[in-house]
Design an enzyme around this catalytic site. Structure first.
Site, PDB file in Angstrom:
ATOM      1  N   LYS A  51      12.112   9.903   0.732  1.00 55.82           N
ATOM      2  CA  LYS A  51      12.740   9.505   1.988  1.00 55.82           C
ATOM      3  C   LYS A  51      12.950   7.986   2.018  1.00 55.82           C
ATOM      4  O   LYS A  51      11.992   7.219   2.085  1.00 55.82           O
ATOM      5  CB  LYS A  51      11.855   9.914   3.167  1.00 55.82           C
ATOM      6  CG  LYS A  51      12.408   9.554   4.529  1.00 55.82           C
ATOM      7  CD  LYS A  51      13.624  10.380   4.870  1.00 55.82           C
ATOM      8  CE  LYS A  51      14.072  10.126   6.295  1.00 55.82           C
ATOM      9  NZ  LYS A  51      15.269  10.900   6.642  1.00 55.82           N
ATOM     10  N   LYS A  66      18.757  20.347   9.436  1.00 58.40           N
ATOM     11  CA  LYS A  66      18.962  20.885  10.783  1.00 58.40           C
ATOM     12  C   LYS A  66      19.117  22.403  10.736  1.00 58.40           C
ATOM     13  O   LYS A  66      18.501  23.141  11.528  1.00 58.40           O
ATOM     14  CB  LYS A  66      20.186  20.230  11.430  1.00 58.40           C
ATOM     15  CG  LYS A  66      20.037  18.745  11.670  1.00 58.40           C
ATOM     16  CD  LYS A  66      21.317  18.108  12.145  1.00 58.40           C
ATOM     17  CE  LYS A  66      21.131  16.649  12.540  1.00 58.40           C
ATOM     18  NZ  LYS A  66      20.482  15.821  11.524  1.00 58.40           N
ATOM     19  N   GLY A  97      18.013  10.119  16.337  1.00 61.11           N
ATOM     20  CA  GLY A  97      17.823   8.679  16.494  1.00 61.11           C
ATOM     21  C   GLY A  97      19.106   7.902  16.288  1.00 61.11           C
ATOM     22  O   GLY A  97      19.369   6.901  16.958  1.00 61.11           O
ATOM     23  N   ASN A  98      19.942   8.387  15.364  1.00 57.76           N
ATOM     24  CA  ASN A  98      21.218   7.720  15.125  1.00 57.76           C
ATOM     25  C   ASN A  98      22.166   7.855  16.306  1.00 57.76           C
ATOM     26  O   ASN A  98      23.066   7.035  16.477  1.00 57.76           O
ATOM     27  CB  ASN A  98      21.884   8.294  13.866  1.00 57.76           C
ATOM     28  CG  ASN A  98      21.249   7.749  12.595  1.00 57.76           C
ATOM     29  OD1 ASN A  98      21.139   6.548  12.417  1.00 57.76           O
ATOM     30  ND2 ASN A  98      20.822   8.636  11.722  1.00 57.76           N
ATOM     31  N   LYS A 129      12.333  15.024  11.759  1.00 55.66           N
ATOM     32  CA  LYS A 129      12.339  15.256  13.202  1.00 55.66           C
ATOM     33  C   LYS A 129      12.699  16.689  13.563  1.00 55.66           C
ATOM     34  O   LYS A 129      12.096  17.294  14.448  1.00 55.66           O
ATOM     35  CB  LYS A 129      13.276  14.250  13.855  1.00 55.66           C
ATOM     36  CG  LYS A 129      13.503  14.439  15.350  1.00 55.66           C
ATOM     37  CD  LYS A 129      14.763  15.244  15.683  1.00 55.66           C
ATOM     38  CE  LYS A 129      16.013  14.574  15.164  1.00 55.66           C
ATOM     39  NZ  LYS A 129      17.234  15.369  15.482  1.00 55.66           N
TER      40      LYS A 129
END
Length: 313
Positions: free
Chosen positions: A129, A276, A11-12, A214
């Site tokens: 978060k 990730k 998203g960034n 995500k």
């Protein structure tokens, strides 16, 4: 059948800098990434696209805060649905136009995706978060008192709301995603990690105030689809060890065992590269296929094996 790639876009990565945060700027970033995606299509790959939505959800929450007293606060699950639709629309339009320019005839469809989480997940008892804008202590206490928010001080920069980040268990719309893919469509799904839902005592789905990672949700989807390759597109061409030190150096290839060792040695920052790497480890370990990290500009070269960081069994 051609190889299936699940491509997770951060998203960034849709926001290049603080001077280019408007919707038109975000769309232009999607346009640029779409050129690389169409090249993958011309190389014969099938695509499922996932994406982040952290900044975009933050914008919605900020608007709600500014309109406090005049309009209702948008629940976090609805924020996820809103951004799935908006970002999915941008991807659909940009890909449609890019394919048209290159003579590729395919249809792109976005699935508003719910992802089941466990209400008993320990994350709900320890929300970590951060979301939304920064607050001073008085504002934080007001939200804690009036809205029931969990609040944490954020690295000396002020106070922020924190919510749970539970593990994804099931992709509710998986059958729809698979059907579209089987009919040669390009599918955009599980945006922002998916809309977090639980099942109540009657078995009905209910949205919850949470954020699903995500990359973790993308890994789950890639495993369910038996994808040949999971690609996480982020802000760096390759993963580096000893990041930010004079000993920093990129890594082109690492095994699952090596990646786990690097995690134990503290090479990957929580909330940044660590999730990730963990998402790719889970995908590679369970499928025997490969994972890849690179940036949008090097996407085609990385898929072709010329750059990026590969995680292999």
């Amino acid at each position: 059948m051609s190889q299936l790639v699940v491509l997770a876009i951060g998203g960034n990565s849709l926001i290049k800098d603080t001077s280019h945060m408007a919707v038109k700027d975000q769309y232009q970033s999607v346009v640029e990434t779409s050129q690389y995606m169409v090249t993958l299509l011309t190389m014969g790959y099938r695509l499922v696209i996932t994406h982040g939505n952290g900044p975009q959800v933050g914008f919605i929450l900020r608007r709600s805060e500014l309109a406090r007293g005049e309009l209702h606060i948008v629940p976090l699950d609805s924020c996820g649905a809103d951004t799935q639709g908006a970002i999915g629309y941008h991807i659909q339009m940009a890909l449609h136009n890019a394919m048209r320019q290159q003579g590729v005839q395919r249809t792109v469809a976005t699935i508003v995706t719910q992802v089941l989480v466990d209400r008993a997940d320990p994350a709900f008892q320890h929300p970590t978060k951060p979301i939304g804008s920064f607050m001073d202590q008085a504002q934080a206490e007001q939200h804690r008192r009036e809205d029931g928010w969990e609040i944490m001080e954020d690295a000396g920069r002020g106070y922020r709301r924190v919510v749970a980040s539970p593990q994804p268990q099931e992709i509710i719309e998986f059958d729809a995603i698979k059907t579209l893919l089987d009919h040669q469509m390009i599918v955009v799904a599980a945006g922002g990690g998916g809309i977090p839902v639980i099942r109540d005592a009657a078995g009905n789905l209910v949205g919850v105030e949470a954020v699903i990672d995500k990359d973790c949700a993308s890994s789950l989807l890639a495993r369910k689809l038996k994808a040949d390759l999971l690609v996480i597109s982020t802000g760096v061409k390759q993963v580096c060890l000893n990041f930010g030190t004079p000993q920093q150096h990129p890594v082109a290839r690492m095994t699952v065992a090596e990646a786990r060792t690097y995690i134990r040695d503290g090479h990957f920052a929580p909330g940044s590269m660590l999730p990730k790497i963990q998402a790719l480890i889970e995908f590679v370990a369970m499928t025997g296929n490969e994972g890849l990290i690179t940036d949008p500009e090097n996407l085609v070269a990385a898929v072709a094996g010329q750059t990026g960081t590969r995680i292999v069994p």
